[in-house]
Design a protein around this motif. Structure first.
Motif, PDB file in Angstrom:
ATOM      1  N   UNK A  40      -5.259  -1.508  13.757  1.00 37.48           N
ATOM      2  CA  UNK A  40      -4.528  -1.010  12.614  1.00 37.48           C
ATOM      3  C   UNK A  40      -5.525   0.245  12.433  1.00 37.48           C
ATOM      4  N   UNK A  41      -4.925   1.611  12.138  1.00 36.64           N
ATOM      5  CA  UNK A  41      -5.616   2.689  12.094  1.00 36.64           C
ATOM      6  C   UNK A  41      -5.126   2.966  10.653  1.00 36.64           C
ATOM      7  N   UNK A  42      -6.112   3.274   9.653  1.00 38.70           N
ATOM      8  CA  UNK A  42      -5.851   3.360   8.508  1.00 38.70           C
ATOM      9  C   UNK A  42      -6.448   4.985   7.849  1.00 38.70           C
ATOM     10  N   UNK A  43      -5.617   5.796   7.194  1.00 37.11           N
ATOM     11  CA  UNK A  43      -6.431   7.016   6.750  1.00 37.11           C
ATOM     12  C   UNK A  43      -6.467   6.555   5.123  1.00 37.11           C
ATOM     13  N   UNK A  44      -7.558   6.357   4.723  1.00 37.15           N
ATOM     14  CA  UNK A  44      -7.957   5.844   3.479  1.00 37.15           C
ATOM     15  C   UNK A  44      -8.442   6.924   2.401  1.00 37.15           C
ATOM     16  N   UNK A  69      -5.842  -0.200  -5.048  1.00 36.02           N
ATOM     17  CA  UNK A  69      -5.504  -1.557  -4.683  1.00 36.02           C
ATOM     18  C   UNK A  69      -5.280  -1.676  -3.107  1.00 36.02           C
ATOM     19  N   UNK A  70      -4.525  -0.869  -2.416  1.00 28.65           N
ATOM     20  CA  UNK A  70      -4.400  -1.092  -1.099  1.00 28.65           C
ATOM     21  C   UNK A  70      -5.764  -0.654  -0.391  1.00 28.65           C
ATOM     22  N   UNK A  71      -6.497   0.127  -1.002  1.00 29.61           N
ATOM     23  CA  UNK A  71      -7.966   0.398  -0.154  1.00 29.61           C
ATOM     24  C   UNK A  71      -8.682  -0.949  -0.455  1.00 29.61           C
ATOM     25  N   UNK A  72      -8.648  -1.539  -1.527  1.00 29.33           N
ATOM     26  CA  UNK A  72      -9.479  -2.822  -1.507  1.00 29.33           C
ATOM     27  C   UNK A  72      -8.945  -3.847  -0.841  1.00 29.33           C
ATOM     28  N   UNK A  73      -7.573  -4.019  -0.454  1.00 35.79           N
ATOM     29  CA  UNK A  73      -7.003  -5.244   0.492  1.00 35.79           C
ATOM     30  C   UNK A  73      -7.673  -4.919   1.865  1.00 35.79           C
ATOM     31  N   UNK A 112      -9.357   0.162  12.152  1.00 35.45           N
ATOM     32  CA  UNK A 112     -10.155   1.471  12.201  1.00 35.45           C
ATOM     33  C   UNK A 112      -9.740   2.129  10.867  1.00 35.45           C
ATOM     34  N   UNK A 113     -10.953   2.564   9.901  1.00 40.24           N
ATOM     35  CA  UNK A 113     -10.583   3.035   8.815  1.00 40.24           C
ATOM     36  C   UNK A 113     -11.251   4.622   8.814  1.00 40.24           C
ATOM     37  N   UNK A 114     -10.452   5.588   8.529  1.00 42.63           N
ATOM     38  CA  UNK A 114     -10.864   7.019   8.359  1.00 42.63           C
ATOM     39  C   UNK A 114     -11.015   7.085   6.971  1.00 42.63           C
ATOM     40  N   UNK A 115     -12.103   7.525   6.283  1.00 43.14           N
ATOM     41  CA  UNK A 115     -12.249   7.636   4.708  1.00 43.14           C
ATOM     42  C   UNK A 115     -13.262   8.645   4.366  1.00 43.14           C
ATOM     43  N   UNK A 123     -13.837   6.360  -1.006  1.00 44.12           N
ATOM     44  CA  UNK A 123     -13.613   5.233  -0.691  1.00 44.12           C
ATOM     45  C   UNK A 123     -14.507   4.412   0.344  1.00 44.12           C
ATOM     46  N   UNK A 124     -15.183   5.463   1.341  1.00 46.43           N
ATOM     47  CA  UNK A 124     -16.015   5.021   2.659  1.00 46.43           C
ATOM     48  C   UNK A 124     -17.111   4.060   2.232  1.00 46.43           C
ATOM     49  N   UNK A 125     -17.664   4.261   0.710  1.00 48.92           N
ATOM     50  CA  UNK A 125     -19.038   3.555   0.352  1.00 48.92           C
ATOM     51  C   UNK A 125     -18.495   2.118   0.057  1.00 48.92           C
ATOM     52  N   UNK A 126     -17.244   2.075  -0.472  1.00 54.66           N
ATOM     53  CA  UNK A 126     -16.959   0.413  -0.494  1.00 54.66           C
ATOM     54  C   UNK A 126     -16.710  -0.142   0.688  1.00 54.66           C
ATOM     55  N   UNK A 127     -16.158   0.595   1.635  1.00 50.59           N
ATOM     56  CA  UNK A 127     -16.148  -0.181   3.211  1.00 50.59           C
ATOM     57  C   UNK A 127     -17.298  -0.378   3.766  1.00 50.59           C
TER      58      UNK A 127
END
Length: 477
Positions: A274-278, A324-328, A337-340, A349-353
């Motif tokens: 799953x590729x996410x642009x956060x 909320x979506x980011x926290x999920x 895969x998270x691009x943030x 948001x990358x810091x939370x990830x």
């Protein structure tokens, strides 16, 4: 009448680009960027401008990145009311990026003032707010590449494609009163990179201001970079566990990654991931990219024509809008895969990830952009064993990969090649680089077989150059 150029930012450092062109009774600013890096670096943004903002007649902006555009609303807040000339796409991107910067300013100052009150220090005001941004946006004058205008009686201006990010520009300035021409590289891109055209070659100049971010290093070739990414994904995907984080600049790098994931989805076996642009800002910037495809490179335009309805920046990614979506996403332990943002891991948001994945040995972090000194991203590159995130120590157990070949900045060889295309070897001044990078570039130029510049040096903050003395360099007190 004094005709001069003075340097106030991105001198022996990479952030805060700002140069003042004095044309006698007129003053023009080249860039007005935010200083980034450590907390002490960021505090320098609260210092007064070293010139009177209300006396600036115009600003010429090379591109939208915050280290080049981020103090424009502060300039307007302090009395600047003139036009801001930049490429059309840069104006569109700045509207997004400066609104985001205003929000971050408000949040960061509120946090900082809590500490200052405890220390019995006076509270600070944000550098600017959203109203200042709205006023700034109204002052933009959008231009196209290769469009020549005369913004002042003493000055002609033309922007050409710098190949760094969408809308990035090489700035050509003709000083009509003294019959001299200055070329400012802004941030210089690379040849053969996806989405964007190669930097335009310019042949004539009496003075060249050139960035030097990677003046002491060579990037991997594009094919080597693709192979390197393939190895990272193959190793992680074959393991079948863990997540991959990509801290990315919201403008430029995020869109480049989306394009690569589309091109190599099958080769890299990404279908099961799953590729996410956060990043809300990166999502908005991607829309600007979609609207400006006519200035993309031929491969990108050809793809959009041949595959209607299957846009290469949208085909295999999920856009994450809300908090909320980011926290999920932090509930997902593998196959993600998270691009943030932010690209230097110092916000966003990358810091939370990172907080949820950095301590996990089965995870990977791919550093794919420039990391300024003292930023968390630079600490990861330099081998830090832990980071402090949200006030808590987080162990670094994930695999850290530095993929320099994705850089949007020209390397030493590419910088020299771009300069080499000037016919008369004009004086060359280096800006936008740390001292080690600049010294490495100076030594490489002196050792090369190219025509040697009549003068070659890295400028320092406050240096003031008399332009009517060119090609000789005369520094004013």
């Amino acid at each position: 009448m004094t005709i001069s150029l003075q340097f106030f930012g991105a001198t022996e450092e990479v952030t805060g680009s700002c140069h003042l062109l004095n044309l006698g009774d007129k003053q023009v600013l080249l860039d007005c960027g935010l200083i980034q890096g450590s907390k002490s670096d960021a505090m320098r943004n609260f210092d007064p401008f070293p010139f009177e903002p209300s006396q600036i007649d115009a600003v010429i902006l090379s591109h939208a990145h915050i280290d080049h555009s981020g103090r424009l609303p502060q300039l307007v807040k302090n009395g600047f009311s003139g036009p801001i000339y930049t490429h059309k796409a840069s104006a569109e991107l700045c509207e997004i990026m400066l609104k985001d910067a205003a929000m971050l300013q408000k949040r960061d100052v509120e946090r900082l003032n809590k500490k200052r009150i405890k220390q019995q220090l006076p509270p600070l005001e944000p550098l600017f707010d959203e109203q200042d941004v709205l006023r700034t946006v109204k002052q933009f004058v959008p231009l196209n590449y290769d469009e020549q205008i005369q913004p002042l009686p003493q000055l002609k201006l033309r922007l050409n494609d710098a190949g760094h990010i969408l809308g990035s520009a090489l700035v050509e300035l003709w000083l009509l009163g003294i019959n001299k021409k200055i070329v400012f590289s802004g941030d210089l891109g690379r040849e053969g990179m996806p989405i964007l055209n190669d930097p335009v070659a310019i042949e004539e100049a009496d003075l060249v201001l050139m960035e030097s971010t990677y003046g002491n290093r060579l990037h991997r070739s594009w094919q080597q970079t693709i192979d390197e990414l393939a190895e990272i994904f193959a190793a992680t995907i074959s393991g079948g566990r863990g997540n991959i984080l990509l801290p990315a600049f919201s403008v430029g790098r995020a869109q480049e990654l989306l394009y690569l994931f589309h091109l190599y989805a099958k080769q890299w076996d990404l279908s099961r991931w799953k590729i996410c642009l956060d990043s809300p800002m990166a999502i908005e910037a991607t829309k600007v990219y979609l609207n400006n495809y006519p200035i993309m490179d031929d491969d990108f335009k050809r793809f959009t024509r041949q595959h209607p309805g299957e846009h290469p920046l949208l085909s295999n990614v999920e856009f994450i809008q809300t908090t909320e979506q980011s926290m999920e996403l932090n509930e997902i332990s593998e196959g993600l895969i998270i691009i943030a943002g932010s690209g230097m891991c110092n916000g966003g948001r990358i810091r939370c990830h990172l907080e949820h994945n950095l301590w996990r040995s089965e995870c990977d972090v791919i550093i794919c952009g420039y990391q300024a000194l003292s930023t968390p991203g630079r600490m990861l590159v330099d081998g830090a064993s832990q980071l402090t995130i949200n006030g808590k120590p987080v162990k670094v157990a994930a695999s850290i990969h530095t993929v320099g070949g994705l850089s949007a900045h020209a390397d030493q060889e590419e910088l020299i090649h771009w300069y080499q295309q000037f016919k008369s070897a004009p004086p060359l001044l280096l800006v936008h680089g740390e001292p080690e990078a600049q010294q490495g570039l100076i030594e490489a130029i002196k050792a090369s077989s190219i025509r040697q510049p009549s003068s070659l040096l890295a400028v320092q903050r406050g240096d003031k150059l008399a332009l009517d003395s060119l090609p000789e360099l005369v520094w004013l007190p």
